[in-house]
Write an enzyme that holds these catalytic residues in place. Structure first.
Site, PDB file in Angstrom:
ATOM      1  CD  GLU A 436      -2.087   1.227   2.971  1.00 14.50           C
ATOM      2  OE1 GLU A 436      -2.266   0.214   3.690  1.00 14.50           O
ATOM      3  OE2 GLU A 436      -2.735   2.164   3.309  1.00 14.50           O
ATOM      4  CG  ASP A 512      -0.101   1.620   6.610  1.00 14.58           C
ATOM      5  OD1 ASP A 512      -0.750   2.607   6.647  1.00 14.58           O
ATOM      6  OD2 ASP A 512       0.806   1.202   6.269  1.00 14.58           O
ATOM      7  CG  ASP A 514      -4.119   2.135   9.449  1.00 12.88           C
ATOM      8  OD1 ASP A 514      -4.251   1.394   8.429  1.00 12.88           O
ATOM      9  OD2 ASP A 514      -3.379   3.225   9.155  1.00 12.88           O
ATOM     10  CG  ASP A 516      -7.718   4.387   5.983  1.00 12.70           C
ATOM     11  OD1 ASP A 516      -7.202   5.340   5.928  1.00 12.70           O
ATOM     12  OD2 ASP A 516      -8.749   4.095   5.666  1.00 12.70           O
TER      13      ASP A 516
END
Length: 661
Positions: A436, A512, A514, A516
């Site tokens: 990403e 990531d 997280d 997202d």
């Protein structure tokens, strides 16, 4: 050396004597392929059959009998008016002889002027004379006006001149019998194709309700008779391989004496069925002649159906936005039998397999359209079902038209420019990381093992491909690049894709830690589950798990200071508890939280996520639920029209979710 004699004409002399005039039936024997089909003798028998059918069509016959004789000959017998056998006023020869020996002699030229046949398949007047020319022998008997006339031909020439005698007591009153022995030298095969012959005879019976058509085989002693009281409708219902979506639409329309565009009696009869699947049955005829290659009358049927259905859809506002209806969308699932009557039909080719008459489009359409419009308004529910079928066909066609092909190079796969490939070609060791963002991609490129690890950075969020047609996938750059990089084309769960081009044994999703990152993970897993299911099945898809926290623990006793990584809150707690046990106060441990992969330097990314010895890589597999149940759940999670289902899931399981703010 001998000199050439003067005035000797050259070998290729071309003069008056070079021009040869073919007389009588010679042209047919010289070039039979110009006049008939030469793969087998069926068409020359059909010419005789068409004459018998024309008599029935004109209303003078109720029976046609075809006999296959033991000696290979075929006879066609009808109960029509019988061919006239008196002398022709101009030619001074018996009319019956002229019909079988002259290429352009017949009773079908005076159309609409009180001629003997207003509607007939015969047009060129070459029909039965071709049969005569290509037969070793032909016997003709004609019963008419209380007399019977008989004559015999061989190779098109009269060998037994016309004899006329009064009818005996038990003989039939009128009709014609023609018996022909096809000459094998003109045909690739001398055998008649039985399937085609029976289909032809059956269709004649269909098109002439009430007329009995019989086939008798002397060899097998079998006799079959076809007679359809219900005409086209019965025939289509019996021939359809599957049940229609709506009831059959049938009708007929013919011009009356006062019609301003067409002659009296011109028009068509039809039966149309719409099916969702299965092979289509499509048969058309002009004046009882089967037009296997269709033609302008078929186009008229298509136009009439389209205009009526389009008008119905517009009236009821059924067409979705962005969908454009085409004639083929309505016609695609139509099966039909069409019988047109055209006064002066123009055919393509002597065997009349295609109708070329331009007016036939308007003729057929002008009768079909109003009839279907009326029928649809009387049966609105059936009309809506038909509309649904046509709209579905239009949507499928439009999607196919939007198909986006994979970009092709010069025979070699052109790898995406942003792919940083590995050096090894051994897929047992090769890995590609779908990373990403460009910044993380930069760190990954620097920290990777160049020998076996490739990096493909993805910009932004990947498309939700759950409801994207396979043919439209390559319109998205990211998906196109992923497919090209891994070397496998998109496929479905039932397909057997070519995995020989697979370039990496492990395809790792790296995002990531997280919310997202999790979303990107889900979007990529959706792509692989929906469009590359065989890769999941074969165990090639993985999810890389980067840490969320880093804990700096100071030196304690003999133990030096250490950097420890935690995937999540639970692991963080466990690390801190262990530090306390080792005698380090919790507050002395320094905790850092990674906002994303971009915050890690190359060394950290290698150590935590890329190094096979220390990383955490999660293999993606189908769970115990199986494919169908998983697909159903994915539809709830990723489907565009599933907001209600997702809300229900949230209400049920919302308490179990830790929200990362």
């Amino acid at each position: 050396m001998a000199s050439k004699a003067p005035n000797t004409p050259p070998a290729n002399d071309y003069g008056e004597r070079s021009i040869r005039v073919l007389k009588g039936l010679e042209p047919v024997k010289q070039r039979p392929g110009m006049y008939t089909r030469t793969d087998n003798p069926l068409h020359i028998i059909q010419e005789v059959l068409d004459n018998a059918a024309d008599e029935a069509l004109a209303g003078y016959g109720k029976k046609i009998r075809v006999t296959l004789h033991l000696d290979g000959s075929v006879s066609v017998e009808d109960d029509g008016r019988g061919i006239p056998f008196g002398l022709h006023p101009e030619e001074k020869a018996p009319v019956v002889e002229l019909v079988f020996t002259r290429l352009h002699a017949g009773g079908k030229f005076d159309k609409g002027k009180g001629g003997a046949y207003s509607f007939s398949g015969g047009l060129h007047g070459v029909g039965v004379s071709v049969t005569n020319a290509l037969s070793t022998r032909m016997e003709v008997s004609t019963h008419r006006e209380g007399q019977v006339a008989h004559l015999v031909f061989a190779g098109g020439d009269v060998i037994e001149p016309l004899t006329v005698r009064p009818l005996a007591g038990g003989e039939r009153k009128q009709g014609t019998t023609v018996r022909a022995w096809p000459d094998a030298k003109y045909f690739e095969s001398s055998h008649l194709p039985m399937n085609e012959l029976t289909h032809l005879l059956r269709s004649k019976a269909v098109l002439m309700p009430g007329v009995a058509v019989t086939l008798f085989n002397e060899k097998t002693r079998e006799s079959t008779t076809w007679q359809y009281k219900g005409g086209l409708r019965d025939y289509l219902q019996q021939t359809l391989p599957v049940d229609p979506v709506i009831p059959l639409f049938e009708g007929a329309g013919y011009a009356d004496a006062g019609h301003d565009s067409f002659a009296e009696g011109e028009g068509a009869a039809w039966a149309v069925a719409f099916t969702e699947e299965g092979a289509s049955v499509r048969e058309s005829y002009v004046n009882l002649i089967p037009t296997s290659a269709g033609g302008t009358h078929d186009s008229g049927l298509r136009d009439g159906l389209f205009q009526a259905v389009k008008g119905f859809i517009e009236l009821h506002g059924l067409l979705p936005k962005g969908v454009k209806l085409m004639p083929e969308d309505v016609f695609a699932r139509a099966s039909y039998v069409l019988s047109a009557k055209v006064l002066d039909p123009q055919f393509q080719g002597q065997i009349k397999e295609r109708l070329n008459s331009r007016d036939a489009v308007r003729l057929v359409s002008s009768f079909v359209r109003p009839a279907l419009e009326l029928w649809l308004h009387q049966h609105v529910d059936y009309g809506k079902k038909l509309a649904e079928l046509a709209i579905k066909a239009a949507q499928t066609r439009q999607r196919a038209g939007q198909k986006v092909e994979k970009k092709k190079g010069s025979g070699v796969a052109v790898l995406p420019g942003k792919l940083t490939d590995c050096e090894s070609r051994d897929i047992a060791y090769n890995e590609v990381f779908l990373v990403e963002g460009d910044s993380a991609g930069g760190s990954a490129k620097m920290g990777r093992d160049k020998e076996t690890q490739a990096i493909l950075p993805l910009r932004g969020k990947v498309l939700n491909t759950w409801e994207v047609e396979r043919d439209r996938l390559f319109a998205n750059t990211e998906v196109h690049d992923i497919s090209v990089a891994i070397g496998v084309d998109p496929h479905g769960p039932q397909d057997a894709p070519d995995l020989s081009g697979l370039r990496y044994g492990k395809i790792c999703i790296l995002s990531d830690a997280d919310v997202d990152g999790s979303h990107i993970q889900v979007l990529l897993l959706t792509l692989f589950f929906r469009h590359f299911p065989r890769l999941i099945e074969a165990g090639h898809i993985y999810v890389a798990r980067p840490p969320l926290f880093r804990v700096d623990i100071p030196a304690r006793g003999k133990k030096p200071a250490a950097k420890v990584y935690a995937l999540d809150e639970a692991e963080l707690s466990a690390i801190l508890d262990k530090a306390v046990k080792d005698g380090v106060a919790r507050e002395k441990c320094q905790i850092s939280r990674f906002k994303g992969l971009g915050e890690m330097n190359a060394e950290q990314l290698w150590e935590t996520t890329l190094n096979p010895d220390t990383r955490r890589l999660l293999p993606v597999q189908l769970g115990v639920a199986g494919y169908e149940a998983t697909a159903a759940l994915m539809t709830r999670l990723m489907g565009k029209g599933e907001a209600g289902s997702r809300r229900e899931l949230m209400e049920l399981h919302g308490d179990a979710v830790d929200v990362d703010i």
